[in-house]
Scaffold this motif. Structure first.
Motif, PDB file in Angstrom:
ATOM      1  N   ALA A 140       0.837  -1.206   0.000  1.00  0.00           N
ATOM      2  CA  ALA A 140       0.000   0.000   0.000  1.00  0.00           C
ATOM      3  C   ALA A 140       0.871   1.254   0.000  1.00  0.00           C
ATOM      4  CB  ALA A 140      -0.926   0.002   1.205  1.00  0.00           C
ATOM      5  N   LYS A 141       1.931   1.249   0.788  1.00  0.00           N
ATOM      6  CA  LYS A 141       2.836   2.395   0.853  1.00  0.00           C
ATOM      7  C   LYS A 141       3.512   2.615  -0.497  1.00  0.00           C
ATOM      8  CE  LYS A 141       6.776   2.326   3.309  1.00  0.00           C
ATOM      9  NZ  LYS A 141       7.705   2.421   4.453  1.00  0.00           N
ATOM     10  N   ALA A 142       3.980   1.556  -1.119  1.00  0.00           N
ATOM     11  CA  ALA A 142       4.641   1.665  -2.424  1.00  0.00           C
ATOM     12  C   ALA A 142       3.681   2.221  -3.469  1.00  0.00           C
ATOM     13  CB  ALA A 142       5.180   0.311  -2.861  1.00  0.00           C
ATOM     14  N   ARG A 143       2.438   1.753  -3.468  1.00  0.00           N
ATOM     15  CA  ARG A 143       1.446   2.250  -4.428  1.00  0.00           C
ATOM     16  C   ARG A 143       1.089   3.709  -4.147  1.00  0.00           C
ATOM     17  NH1 ARG A 143      -2.745  -2.878  -4.937  1.00  0.00           N
ATOM     18  NH2 ARG A 143      -1.266  -4.307  -5.918  1.00  0.00           N
ATOM     19  N   ALA A 144       1.008   4.078  -2.877  1.00  0.00           N
ATOM     20  CA  ALA A 144       0.718   5.472  -2.516  1.00  0.00           C
ATOM     21  C   ALA A 144       1.844   6.382  -2.984  1.00  0.00           C
ATOM     22  CB  ALA A 144       0.503   5.603  -1.014  1.00  0.00           C
ATOM     23  N   LEU A 145       3.082   5.965  -2.763  1.00  0.00           N
ATOM     24  CA  LEU A 145       4.227   6.771  -3.197  1.00  0.00           C
ATOM     25  C   LEU A 145       4.287   6.883  -4.713  1.00  0.00           C
ATOM     26  CD1 LEU A 145       6.923   5.541  -0.674  1.00  0.00           C
ATOM     27  CD2 LEU A 145       5.856   7.804  -0.772  1.00  0.00           C
ATOM     28  N   GLU A 146       3.925   5.825  -5.396  1.00  0.00           N
ATOM     29  CA  GLU A 146       3.876   5.857  -6.859  1.00  0.00           C
ATOM     30  C   GLU A 146       2.847   6.873  -7.330  1.00  0.00           C
ATOM     31  OE1 GLU A 146       2.322   2.826 -10.224  1.00  0.00           O
ATOM     32  OE2 GLU A 146       3.698   1.983  -8.743  1.00  0.00           O
ATOM     33  N   CYS A 147       1.722   6.926  -6.653  1.00  0.00           N
ATOM     34  CA  CYS A 147       0.661   7.877  -6.985  1.00  0.00           C
ATOM     35  C   CYS A 147       1.097   9.313  -6.695  1.00  0.00           C
ATOM     36  CB  CYS A 147      -0.595   7.545  -6.187  1.00  0.00           C
ATOM     37  SG  CYS A 147      -1.903   8.769  -6.290  1.00  0.00           S
ATOM     38  N   MET A 148       1.815   9.511  -5.594  1.00  0.00           N
ATOM     39  CA  MET A 148       2.168  10.853  -5.121  1.00  0.00           C
ATOM     40  C   MET A 148       3.558  11.280  -5.603  1.00  0.00           C
ATOM     41  SD  MET A 148       0.777  10.450  -1.231  1.00  0.00           S
ATOM     42  CE  MET A 148       0.730  12.181  -0.809  1.00  0.00           C
ATOM     43  N   SER A 191      -8.916   9.928  -1.309  1.00  0.00           N
ATOM     44  CA  SER A 191      -9.638   9.031  -2.219  1.00  0.00           C
ATOM     45  C   SER A 191      -8.858   8.793  -3.508  1.00  0.00           C
ATOM     46  CB  SER A 191     -11.023   9.593  -2.536  1.00  0.00           C
ATOM     47  OG  SER A 191     -10.921  10.874  -3.116  1.00  0.00           O
ATOM     48  N   GLU A 192      -8.118   9.802  -3.949  1.00  0.00           N
ATOM     49  CA  GLU A 192      -7.287   9.662  -5.155  1.00  0.00           C
ATOM     50  C   GLU A 192      -6.165   8.653  -4.895  1.00  0.00           C
ATOM     51  OE1 GLU A 192      -4.448  12.510  -7.939  1.00  0.00           O
ATOM     52  OE2 GLU A 192      -5.459  13.360  -6.201  1.00  0.00           O
ATOM     53  N   VAL A 193      -5.537   8.752  -3.740  1.00  0.00           N
ATOM     54  CA  VAL A 193      -4.477   7.808  -3.371  1.00  0.00           C
ATOM     55  C   VAL A 193      -5.075   6.410  -3.197  1.00  0.00           C
ATOM     56  CG1 VAL A 193      -2.708   7.250  -1.662  1.00  0.00           C
ATOM     57  CG2 VAL A 193      -3.103   9.632  -2.301  1.00  0.00           C
ATOM     58  N   GLY A 194      -6.250   6.345  -2.578  1.00  0.00           N
ATOM     59  CA  GLY A 194      -6.920   5.065  -2.373  1.00  0.00           C
ATOM     60  C   GLY A 194      -7.217   4.329  -3.665  1.00  0.00           C
ATOM     61  N   SER A 195      -7.578   5.061  -4.703  1.00  0.00           N
ATOM     62  CA  SER A 195      -7.873   4.404  -5.980  1.00  0.00           C
ATOM     63  C   SER A 195      -6.613   3.800  -6.602  1.00  0.00           C
ATOM     64  CB  SER A 195      -8.545   5.372  -6.951  1.00  0.00           C
ATOM     65  OG  SER A 195      -7.660   6.397  -7.337  1.00  0.00           O
ATOM     66  N   GLY A 232      -5.666  18.168   2.094  1.00  0.00           N
ATOM     67  CA  GLY A 232      -5.241  16.875   1.595  1.00  0.00           C
ATOM     68  C   GLY A 232      -3.851  16.513   2.068  1.00  0.00           C
ATOM     69  N   TRP A 233      -3.171  15.700   1.284  1.00  0.00           N
ATOM     70  CA  TRP A 233      -1.895  15.119   1.646  1.00  0.00           C
ATOM     71  C   TRP A 233      -0.808  15.570   0.667  1.00  0.00           C
ATOM     72  CZ3 TRP A 233      -1.438  12.392   6.071  1.00  0.00           C
ATOM     73  CH2 TRP A 233      -2.621  11.988   6.681  1.00  0.00           C
ATOM     74  N   PHE A 234       0.377  15.794   1.191  1.00  0.00           N
ATOM     75  CA  PHE A 234       1.539  16.198   0.400  1.00  0.00           C
ATOM     76  C   PHE A 234       2.671  15.238   0.679  1.00  0.00           C
ATOM     77  CE2 PHE A 234      -0.817  20.080   1.168  1.00  0.00           C
ATOM     78  CZ  PHE A 234      -0.784  20.722  -0.055  1.00  0.00           C
ATOM     79  N   LEU A 235       3.470  14.988  -0.343  1.00  0.00           N
ATOM     80  CA  LEU A 235       4.686  14.205  -0.174  1.00  0.00           C
ATOM     81  C   LEU A 235       5.742  15.138   0.406  1.00  0.00           C
ATOM     82  CD1 LEU A 235       5.859  11.401  -0.802  1.00  0.00           C
ATOM     83  CD2 LEU A 235       6.537  12.278  -3.019  1.00  0.00           C
ATOM     84  N   LYS A 236       6.465  14.691   1.419  1.00  0.00           N
ATOM     85  CA  LYS A 236       7.509  15.547   2.024  1.00  0.00           C
ATOM     86  C   LYS A 236       8.755  15.550   1.187  1.00  0.00           C
ATOM     87  CE  LYS A 236       6.608  15.871   6.888  1.00  0.00           C
ATOM     88  NZ  LYS A 236       7.105  15.599   8.224  1.00  0.00           N
TER      89      LYS A 236
END
Length: 82
Positions: free
Chosen positions: A14-22, A32-36, A78-82
């Motif tokens: 899940a973390k790898a997919r979230a980082l790929e998205c962000m 919800s965008e990250v969740g998809s 929302g969420w931001f990548l650091k």
């Protein structure tokens, strides 16, 4: 509604997919965008995807990977990548 067993993934996946998205650091991402991206093909509404992704993102926030906050214009949250 819960995520169906065939769509469940480990935290690491899940973390790898979230980082790929962000990928873009300065861009705001809605949960919800990250969740998809974490659960492609899951039959959940945006609300369900957002709630599920928020649990992952909160854990990532604790690890110092992402941060939660308002957009530059303060019109969205929302969420931001650091």
């Amino acid at each position: 509604m819960r995520i169906a067993p065939e769509h469940r993934v480990s935290y690491e996946v899940a973390k790898a997919r979230a980082l790929e998205c962000m990928r873009e650091k300065r861009r705001l991402y809605h949960a919800s965008e990250v969740g998809s991206h974490i659960w492609p093909g899951a039959r959940l509404r945006a609300q369900g995807l957002g709630a599920s992704a928020s649990r992952i993102l909160k854990k990532m926030e604790g690890e110092g990977i992402v941060r939660q906050g308002p957009s530059e214009r303060h019109d969205a949250w929302g969420w931001f990548l650091k």
